[in-house]
Design a protein around this motif. Structure first.
Motif, PDB file in Angstrom:
ATOM      1  N   LYS A  44       0.389   2.136  12.003  1.00 44.03           N
ATOM      2  CA  LYS A  44      -0.353   1.176  12.266  1.00 44.03           C
ATOM      3  C   LYS A  44      -1.337   1.233  10.849  1.00 44.03           C
ATOM      4  O   LYS A  44      -2.541   1.860  10.675  1.00 44.03           O
ATOM      5  N   LEU A  45      -0.476   1.366   9.685  1.00 49.01           N
ATOM      6  CA  LEU A  45      -1.137   1.493   8.264  1.00 49.01           C
ATOM      7  C   LEU A  45      -1.351  -0.128   7.225  1.00 49.01           C
ATOM      8  O   LEU A  45       0.075  -0.927   8.049  1.00 49.01           O
ATOM      9  N   HIS A  46      -2.240  -0.882   6.483  1.00 47.42           N
ATOM     10  CA  HIS A  46      -2.188  -1.818   5.666  1.00 47.42           C
ATOM     11  C   HIS A  46      -1.028  -1.758   5.148  1.00 47.42           C
ATOM     12  O   HIS A  46      -0.799  -0.876   4.426  1.00 47.42           O
ATOM     13  N   PRO A  47      -0.351  -2.762   5.218  1.00 49.37           N
ATOM     14  CA  PRO A  47       0.756  -2.900   4.081  1.00 49.37           C
ATOM     15  C   PRO A  47       0.388  -2.607   2.556  1.00 49.37           C
ATOM     16  O   PRO A  47      -0.282  -3.301   2.030  1.00 49.37           O
ATOM     17  N   PRO A  48       0.778  -1.986   2.110  1.00 50.01           N
ATOM     18  CA  PRO A  48       0.309  -1.611   0.037  1.00 50.01           C
ATOM     19  C   PRO A  48       1.281  -3.073  -0.354  1.00 50.01           C
ATOM     20  O   PRO A  48       1.592  -3.338   0.287  1.00 50.01           O
ATOM     21  N   LYS A  49       0.567  -3.003  -1.942  1.00 58.77           N
ATOM     22  CA  LYS A  49       1.096  -3.940  -2.596  1.00 58.77           C
ATOM     23  C   LYS A  49       3.000  -3.375  -3.059  1.00 58.77           C
ATOM     24  O   LYS A  49       2.511  -2.001  -3.151  1.00 58.77           O
ATOM     25  N   LEU A  50       3.795  -4.324  -3.323  1.00 54.91           N
ATOM     26  CA  LEU A  50       4.980  -3.726  -4.008  1.00 54.91           C
ATOM     27  C   LEU A  50       5.017  -4.223  -5.119  1.00 54.91           C
ATOM     28  O   LEU A  50       5.065  -5.235  -5.818  1.00 54.91           O
ATOM     29  N   ALA A  51       5.563  -2.960  -5.752  1.00 57.72           N
ATOM     30  CA  ALA A  51       5.805  -3.530  -7.709  1.00 57.72           C
ATOM     31  C   ALA A  51       7.141  -2.775  -7.359  1.00 57.72           C
ATOM     32  O   ALA A  51       7.459  -1.263  -7.362  1.00 57.72           O
ATOM     33  N   LEU A  52       7.614  -3.269  -9.100  1.00 58.23           N
ATOM     34  CA  LEU A  52       9.129  -2.780  -9.286  1.00 58.23           C
ATOM     35  C   LEU A  52       8.398  -1.782 -10.676  1.00 58.23           C
ATOM     36  O   LEU A  52       8.475  -2.810 -11.704  1.00 58.23           O
ATOM     37  N   ALA A 111       3.903   6.535  -4.775  1.00 61.80           N
ATOM     38  CA  ALA A 111       2.889   5.699  -4.606  1.00 61.80           C
ATOM     39  C   ALA A 111       1.461   6.227  -5.184  1.00 61.80           C
ATOM     40  O   ALA A 111       1.615   7.241  -5.687  1.00 61.80           O
ATOM     41  N   TYR A 112       0.638   5.108  -5.421  1.00 60.05           N
ATOM     42  CA  TYR A 112      -0.471   5.342  -5.306  1.00 60.05           C
ATOM     43  C   TYR A 112      -1.726   4.608  -5.470  1.00 60.05           C
ATOM     44  O   TYR A 112      -1.979   3.888  -4.881  1.00 60.05           O
ATOM     45  N   GLY A 113      -2.999   4.427  -5.250  1.00 62.16           N
ATOM     46  CA  GLY A 113      -4.227   4.002  -5.009  1.00 62.16           C
ATOM     47  C   GLY A 113      -5.683   5.344  -4.652  1.00 62.16           C
ATOM     48  O   GLY A 113      -5.381   6.465  -4.186  1.00 62.16           O
ATOM     49  N   PHE A 114      -6.541   4.388  -4.471  1.00 66.48           N
ATOM     50  CA  PHE A 114      -8.272   4.790  -3.807  1.00 66.48           C
ATOM     51  C   PHE A 114      -8.295   5.008  -2.323  1.00 66.48           C
ATOM     52  O   PHE A 114      -8.974   5.939  -2.187  1.00 66.48           O
ATOM     53  N   ALA A 115      -7.980   3.194  -1.894  1.00 65.93           N
ATOM     54  CA  ALA A 115      -8.061   3.399  -1.238  1.00 65.93           C
ATOM     55  C   ALA A 115      -7.197   2.851   0.368  1.00 65.93           C
ATOM     56  O   ALA A 115      -6.104   2.157  -0.812  1.00 65.93           O
ATOM     57  N   TRP A 166       9.505   7.364   4.040  1.00 65.31           N
ATOM     58  CA  TRP A 166       8.929   8.275   3.128  1.00 65.31           C
ATOM     59  C   TRP A 166       7.411   8.353   2.320  1.00 65.31           C
ATOM     60  O   TRP A 166       6.275   8.965   2.218  1.00 65.31           O
ATOM     61  N   ALA A 167       7.691   7.645   1.283  1.00 69.12           N
ATOM     62  CA  ALA A 167       5.878   6.586   0.231  1.00 69.12           C
ATOM     63  C   ALA A 167       5.143   6.690   1.467  1.00 69.12           C
ATOM     64  O   ALA A 167       4.369   6.336   1.296  1.00 69.12           O
ATOM     65  N   LEU A 168       5.726   6.096   2.928  1.00 68.90           N
ATOM     66  CA  LEU A 168       4.334   4.743   3.638  1.00 68.90           C
ATOM     67  C   LEU A 168       4.369   6.119   4.381  1.00 68.90           C
ATOM     68  O   LEU A 168       2.847   6.292   4.905  1.00 68.90           O
ATOM     69  N   THR A 169       5.180   7.244   5.024  1.00 68.45           N
ATOM     70  CA  THR A 169       3.995   8.508   5.484  1.00 68.45           C
ATOM     71  C   THR A 169       3.006   9.523   4.302  1.00 68.45           C
ATOM     72  O   THR A 169       2.133   9.545   5.007  1.00 68.45           O
ATOM     73  N   HIS A 170       3.817   9.316   3.294  1.00 66.01           N
ATOM     74  CA  HIS A 170       2.603  10.255   2.617  1.00 66.01           C
ATOM     75  C   HIS A 170       1.665   9.659   2.285  1.00 66.01           C
ATOM     76  O   HIS A 170       0.550  10.319   2.410  1.00 66.01           O
ATOM     77  N   ILE A 171       1.397   7.966   2.606  1.00 67.01           N
ATOM     78  CA  ILE A 171      -0.163   7.551   2.429  1.00 67.01           C
ATOM     79  C   ILE A 171      -0.738   7.443   3.485  1.00 67.01           C
ATOM     80  O   ILE A 171      -1.766   8.106   3.712  1.00 67.01           O
ATOM     81  N   TRP A 172       0.182   7.773   5.049  1.00 65.96           N
ATOM     82  CA  TRP A 172      -0.310   7.973   5.948  1.00 65.96           C
ATOM     83  C   TRP A 172      -0.825   9.260   5.851  1.00 65.96           C
ATOM     84  O   TRP A 172      -2.012   9.409   6.478  1.00 65.96           O
TER      85      TRP A 172
END
Length: 257
Positions: A85-93, A103-107, A134-140
Protein backbone atom coordinates in the motif's frame (compact mmCIF):
# COMPACT_ATOMS: atom_id res chain seq x y z
CA UNK A 1 5.13 3.96 15.21
CA UNK A 2 7.51 3.92 12.23
CA UNK A 3 6.36 7.40 11.18
CA UNK A 4 6.82 8.67 14.75
CA UNK A 5 10.34 7.26 15.00
CA UNK A 6 11.28 8.83 11.67
CA UNK A 7 9.84 12.19 12.73
CA UNK A 8 11.69 12.13 16.06
CA UNK A 9 14.97 11.34 14.29
CA UNK A 10 14.52 14.29 11.96
CA UNK A 11 13.56 16.65 14.80
CA UNK A 12 16.70 15.65 16.70
CA UNK A 13 18.73 16.34 13.57
CA UNK A 14 17.10 19.76 13.08
CA UNK A 15 17.87 20.62 16.70
CA UNK A 16 21.51 19.65 16.22
CA UNK A 17 21.83 21.74 13.06
CA UNK A 18 20.33 24.66 14.97
CA UNK A 19 22.82 24.34 17.83
CA UNK A 20 25.97 24.08 15.71
CA UNK A 21 26.07 27.79 14.73
CA UNK A 22 23.75 29.14 17.45
CA UNK A 23 25.82 28.16 20.49
CA UNK A 24 29.20 29.65 19.45
CA UNK A 25 27.57 32.80 18.05
CA UNK A 26 25.46 33.07 21.20
CA UNK A 27 28.59 32.89 23.35
CA UNK A 28 30.20 35.66 21.31
CA UNK A 29 27.24 38.04 20.91
CA UNK A 30 24.52 36.86 23.27
CA UNK A 31 20.90 36.65 22.11
CA UNK A 32 21.50 38.48 18.79
CA UNK A 33 24.26 36.01 17.96
CA UNK A 34 22.05 33.06 18.87
CA UNK A 35 19.27 34.43 16.70
CA UNK A 36 21.70 34.84 13.82
CA UNK A 37 22.89 31.27 14.32
CA UNK A 38 19.34 29.92 14.19
CA UNK A 39 18.66 31.94 11.04
CA UNK A 40 21.78 30.48 9.40
CA UNK A 41 20.59 27.00 10.39
CA UNK A 42 17.18 27.56 8.82
CA UNK A 43 18.82 28.71 5.60
CA UNK A 44 21.06 25.66 5.60
CA UNK A 45 18.13 23.27 6.14
CA UNK A 46 16.14 24.99 3.41
CA UNK A 47 19.11 24.66 1.06
CA UNK A 48 19.48 20.94 1.85
CA UNK A 49 15.77 20.35 1.25
CA UNK A 50 15.74 22.28 -2.03
CA UNK A 51 18.90 20.91 -3.64
CA UNK A 52 19.68 17.42 -2.33
CA UNK A 53 17.43 15.56 -4.79
CA UNK A 54 19.11 17.24 -7.75
CA UNK A 55 22.61 16.76 -6.34
CA UNK A 56 22.12 13.03 -5.74
CA UNK A 57 20.63 12.56 -9.22
CA UNK A 58 23.65 14.26 -10.83
CA UNK A 59 26.27 12.58 -8.63
CA UNK A 60 24.95 9.11 -9.42
CA UNK A 61 24.44 9.97 -13.08
CA UNK A 62 20.87 8.70 -12.97
CA UNK A 63 18.60 8.44 -15.98
CA UNK A 64 14.83 8.09 -15.95
CA UNK A 65 13.54 4.61 -16.68
CA UNK A 66 10.72 4.43 -19.22
CA UNK A 67 8.05 1.78 -18.79
CA UNK A 68 8.34 0.74 -22.42
CA UNK A 69 12.05 -0.02 -21.88
CA UNK A 70 11.80 -1.87 -18.55
CA UNK A 71 8.31 -3.31 -18.39
CA UNK A 72 9.36 -6.19 -16.10
CA UNK A 73 10.90 -3.81 -13.57
CA UNK A 74 7.81 -1.59 -13.59
CA UNK A 75 5.56 -4.62 -13.10
CA UNK A 76 7.58 -5.83 -10.10
CA UNK A 77 7.57 -2.38 -8.49
CA UNK A 78 3.83 -1.91 -8.99
CA UNK A 79 3.03 -5.36 -7.59
CA UNK A 80 5.16 -4.91 -4.47
CA UNK A 81 3.82 -1.38 -3.93
CA UNK A 82 0.26 -2.67 -4.17
CA UNK A 83 0.95 -5.23 -1.45
CA UNK A 84 2.68 -2.63 0.74
CA UNK A 85 0.00 0.00 0.00
CA UNK A 86 2.82 2.29 -1.02
CA UNK A 87 2.89 5.04 -3.63
CA UNK A 88 5.15 3.79 -6.49
CA UNK A 89 8.49 5.60 -6.55
CA UNK A 90 10.13 7.07 -9.61
CA UNK A 91 12.50 4.60 -11.25
CA UNK A 92 16.01 5.58 -12.32
CA UNK A 93 18.88 3.76 -13.98
CA UNK A 94 22.47 4.21 -12.77
CA UNK A 95 25.17 3.50 -15.39
CA UNK A 96 27.58 1.19 -13.57
CA UNK A 97 29.30 -2.17 -13.87
CA UNK A 98 28.64 -2.80 -10.17
CA UNK A 99 25.53 -4.55 -8.90
CA UNK A 100 23.74 -1.93 -6.85
CA UNK A 101 20.40 -0.39 -6.00
CA UNK A 102 19.02 2.03 -3.46
CA UNK A 103 16.49 4.75 -2.78
CA UNK A 104 16.26 8.37 -1.69
CA UNK A 105 13.65 11.07 -1.21
CA UNK A 106 12.18 13.40 1.39
CA UNK A 107 8.50 12.42 1.03
CA UNK A 108 6.53 9.34 0.00
CA UNK A 109 5.47 10.83 -3.34
CA UNK A 110 8.98 12.05 -4.15
CA UNK A 111 10.85 8.77 -3.68
CA UNK A 112 13.36 7.59 -6.28
CA UNK A 113 14.36 3.94 -6.58
CA UNK A 114 17.58 3.58 -8.56
CA UNK A 115 19.21 0.44 -9.89
CA UNK A 116 22.45 -0.09 -11.79
CA UNK A 117 22.57 -1.26 -15.38
CA UNK A 118 24.64 -4.26 -14.29
CA UNK A 119 21.96 -5.36 -11.82
CA UNK A 120 19.29 -5.27 -14.52
CA UNK A 121 21.50 -7.30 -16.83
CA UNK A 122 22.89 -9.88 -14.41
CA UNK A 123 20.15 -10.46 -11.82
CA UNK A 124 17.64 -13.19 -12.49
CA UNK A 125 13.98 -12.18 -12.39
CA UNK A 126 13.69 -13.67 -8.90
CA UNK A 127 16.78 -11.83 -7.62
CA UNK A 128 15.52 -8.60 -9.18
CA UNK A 129 12.12 -9.06 -7.53
CA UNK A 130 13.69 -9.73 -4.13
CA UNK A 131 16.05 -6.72 -4.46
CA UNK A 132 13.22 -4.38 -5.46
CA UNK A 133 11.18 -5.71 -2.54
CA UNK A 134 14.07 -4.83 -0.22
CA UNK A 135 14.28 -1.24 -1.49
CA UNK A 136 10.50 -0.73 -1.30
CA UNK A 137 10.36 -2.21 2.20
CA UNK A 138 13.09 0.22 3.19
CA UNK A 139 10.85 3.05 1.93
CA UNK A 140 7.83 1.55 3.73
CA UNK A 141 9.78 1.56 7.01
CA UNK A 142 10.03 5.39 6.74
CA UNK A 143 13.83 5.24 6.87
CA UNK A 144 14.61 6.83 3.53
CA UNK A 145 13.68 10.46 4.44
CA UNK A 146 16.10 10.33 7.38
CA UNK A 147 18.90 8.98 5.21
CA UNK A 148 18.18 11.59 2.54
CA UNK A 149 18.53 14.40 5.09
CA UNK A 150 21.78 12.80 6.20
CA UNK A 151 22.96 12.67 2.59
CA UNK A 152 22.18 16.34 2.07
CA UNK A 153 24.02 17.28 5.26
CA UNK A 154 27.14 15.25 4.40
CA UNK A 155 27.18 16.55 0.83
CA UNK A 156 27.07 20.05 2.29
CA UNK A 157 30.26 19.28 4.22
CA UNK A 158 32.07 18.19 1.06
CA UNK A 159 31.31 16.31 -2.15
CA UNK A 160 34.81 15.24 -3.19
CA UNK A 161 36.75 12.48 -1.46
CA UNK A 162 40.32 13.38 -2.42
CA UNK A 163 43.47 12.37 -0.60
CA UNK A 164 45.61 15.52 -0.93
CA UNK A 165 47.09 16.90 2.28
CA UNK A 166 44.89 20.01 2.22
CA UNK A 167 41.74 17.99 1.56
CA UNK A 168 42.49 15.56 4.40
CA UNK A 169 43.16 18.48 6.79
CA UNK A 170 39.96 20.24 5.76
CA UNK A 171 37.90 17.09 6.13
CA UNK A 172 39.51 16.37 9.52
CA UNK A 173 38.09 19.70 10.71
CA UNK A 174 34.69 19.43 8.99
CA UNK A 175 33.69 15.76 8.90
CA UNK A 176 33.41 15.35 12.70
CA UNK A 177 30.37 17.65 12.46
CA UNK A 178 28.66 14.81 10.63
CA UNK A 179 29.19 12.23 13.35
CA UNK A 180 26.09 13.16 15.39
CA UNK A 181 23.75 13.30 12.35
CA UNK A 182 25.19 9.95 11.28
CA UNK A 183 24.19 8.42 14.60
CA UNK A 184 20.80 10.14 14.74
CA UNK A 185 19.64 9.62 11.15
CA UNK A 186 21.37 6.41 10.11
CA UNK A 187 19.01 3.42 10.08
CA UNK A 188 21.58 0.66 9.61
CA UNK A 189 20.57 -1.09 12.84
CA UNK A 190 17.06 -1.58 11.44
CA UNK A 191 18.24 -3.20 8.20
CA UNK A 192 17.70 -6.71 9.60
CA UNK A 193 13.97 -6.09 10.07
CA UNK A 194 13.80 -4.60 6.55
CA UNK A 195 15.46 -7.71 5.13
CA UNK A 196 13.06 -10.03 6.97
CA UNK A 197 10.00 -8.18 5.74
CA UNK A 198 11.36 -7.99 2.19
CA UNK A 199 11.90 -11.74 2.19
CA UNK A 200 8.28 -12.29 3.25
CA UNK A 201 7.01 -9.73 0.74
CA UNK A 202 8.77 -11.29 -2.23
CA UNK A 203 8.53 -14.86 -0.86
CA UNK A 204 12.09 -15.27 -2.14
CA UNK A 205 14.37 -15.34 0.93
CA UNK A 206 17.14 -17.37 -0.73
CA UNK A 207 17.16 -15.15 -3.82
CA UNK A 208 17.28 -12.02 -1.63
CA UNK A 209 20.26 -13.40 0.26
CA UNK A 210 22.00 -14.21 -3.01
CA UNK A 211 21.28 -10.76 -4.45
CA UNK A 212 22.70 -9.01 -1.37
CA UNK A 213 25.80 -11.22 -1.46
CA UNK A 214 26.31 -10.57 -5.16
CA UNK A 215 26.01 -6.81 -4.59
CA UNK A 216 28.54 -6.92 -1.76
CA UNK A 217 31.05 -8.94 -3.80
CA UNK A 218 30.53 -6.75 -6.87
CA UNK A 219 31.14 -3.54 -4.90
CA UNK A 220 34.43 -4.94 -3.58
CA UNK A 221 35.59 -5.75 -7.11
CA UNK A 222 34.14 -2.67 -8.84
CA UNK A 223 34.02 0.13 -6.22
CA UNK A 224 31.74 3.04 -7.03
CA UNK A 225 33.35 6.45 -7.41
CA UNK A 226 30.89 8.29 -5.16
CA UNK A 227 31.26 10.67 -2.20
CA UNK A 228 30.50 9.73 1.38
CA UNK A 229 27.22 11.67 1.33
CA UNK A 230 25.44 9.17 -0.93
CA UNK A 231 27.08 5.86 0.02
CA UNK A 232 24.55 5.03 2.74
CA UNK A 233 21.63 5.31 0.29
CA UNK A 234 22.54 1.94 -1.27
CA UNK A 235 21.13 -1.40 -0.16
CA UNK A 236 24.72 -2.56 0.34
CA UNK A 237 26.96 0.36 1.25
CA UNK A 238 29.97 0.76 -1.06
CA UNK A 239 33.35 0.78 0.72
CA UNK A 240 34.63 4.26 1.57
CA UNK A 241 37.75 5.35 -0.31
CA UNK A 242 38.66 8.16 2.09
CA UNK A 243 40.61 6.88 5.17
CA UNK A 244 39.09 9.53 7.44
CA UNK A 245 35.58 8.57 6.32
CA UNK A 246 36.33 4.94 7.12
CA UNK A 247 37.46 5.86 10.64
CA UNK A 248 34.36 7.96 11.35
CA UNK A 249 31.58 6.21 9.48
CA UNK A 250 32.62 2.70 8.43
CA UNK A 251 30.82 0.89 11.27
CA UNK A 252 27.29 -0.33 10.67
CA UNK A 253 27.67 -1.22 7.00
CA UNK A 254 25.29 -3.82 5.71
CA UNK A 255 27.15 -6.91 4.55
CA UNK A 256 26.11 -10.52 4.14
CA UNK A 257 26.43 -12.70 7.23
Amino acid sequence: MLELQSTLRRLAFFAYVGMVPAIPLGILWGKPGMGLGLFISLLWLAYIRATTDVHIWKILGLKKVLKAEQNVLYHLVEEHCRRLKLHPPKLALMPSRSLALGAYGFADRDMVLFISTAALEKFSREELSASVAWALTHIWHKQVPCETWLGGFLLGLGRKDTTTAWSVLKRALVLPLGFVPMQVLSCRKQKASVTDKAARLSDLPWELDQALRKMWISLQKEPLNIPLGVAHLFAVTPPARDPLSRVLFQTGRLAPN
